[in-house]
Enzyme design. Structure first.
Site, PDB file in Angstrom:
ATOM      1  N   LYS A  28      -8.735  -1.258  -9.495  1.00  0.00           N
ATOM      2  CA  LYS A  28      -9.485  -1.044 -10.746  1.00  0.00           C
ATOM      3  C   LYS A  28      -8.921  -1.901 -11.873  1.00  0.00           C
ATOM      4  CE  LYS A  28      -9.284   3.556 -11.261  1.00  0.00           C
ATOM      5  NZ  LYS A  28      -9.646   4.914 -11.720  1.00  0.00           N
ATOM      6  N   LYS A  68      -5.934  -1.466 -13.073  1.00  0.00           N
ATOM      7  CA  LYS A  68      -5.137  -0.570 -13.921  1.00  0.00           C
ATOM      8  C   LYS A  68      -3.740  -0.420 -13.324  1.00  0.00           C
ATOM      9  CE  LYS A  68      -8.136   2.770 -16.216  1.00  0.00           C
ATOM     10  NZ  LYS A  68      -8.426   4.205 -16.374  1.00  0.00           N
TER      11      LYS A  68
END
Ligand code: C2G
Length: 129
Positions: A44, A46
């Protein structure tokens, strides 16, 4: 039993997360939170401050949460919903429309995000101390 399911990273657990989980839990009798693993977070884009195990322990301690599962891929939601018997898939409305494809097997709802708080904002504000 009405089951609700939601997905997220839940890093630096904050009132935005808690208010969402509280509202989702109030829609049913059982809330399943599927937490992004560290590996899926990387997909993602992240990098969370707390590891998956730490984020799982924190979210499991929340009184609105009944079960925590790992989110490993974007593609697991349909199987999760079917296997868990979830009646509602709920997310914050930054995801509005993204999961409507599951409306054939459950209700899909998007709730207003809590204003003025996010994990990113917390990290930014702490970085200037
Ligand atoms: N949220 C909220 N209010 C905030 C911040 C977050 O309601 N102020 C909600 C988000 O809308 C999301 C949930 O809290 O529904 C978790 O947010 P994140 O941890 O940022 O999760 P995200 O990165 O959006 O991952 O497959 C779906 C993804 O795993 C969702």
């Amino acid at each position: 039993m009405k089951k609700v399911i939601t997905y997220g990273t839940f890093d630096l657990f904050h009132v935005g997360h808690i208010r969402l989980l509280k509202r989702l839990r109030s829609l049913g009798d059982y809330l399943i939170v599927v937490i992004s693993t560290d590996e899926f977070n990387a997909l993602k884009g992240k990098k969370s401050f707390f590891s998956y195990d730490e984020r799982k322990e924190i979210v499991e301690a929340c009184k609105y949460v009944d079960e925590v599962l790992p989110e490993l891929t974007w593609e697991q939601k349909r199987e999760d919903i079917i296997n868990s018997g979830a009646n509602i898939l709920g997310m914050g409305d930054d995801w509005k429309g993204h999961f409507d494809e599951f409306s054939d097997i459950c209700d899909v709802i998007y709730l207003p995000r809590t204003e003025d708080i996010s994990t990113t904002q917390i990290k930014k504000e702490l970085s200037i101390i």
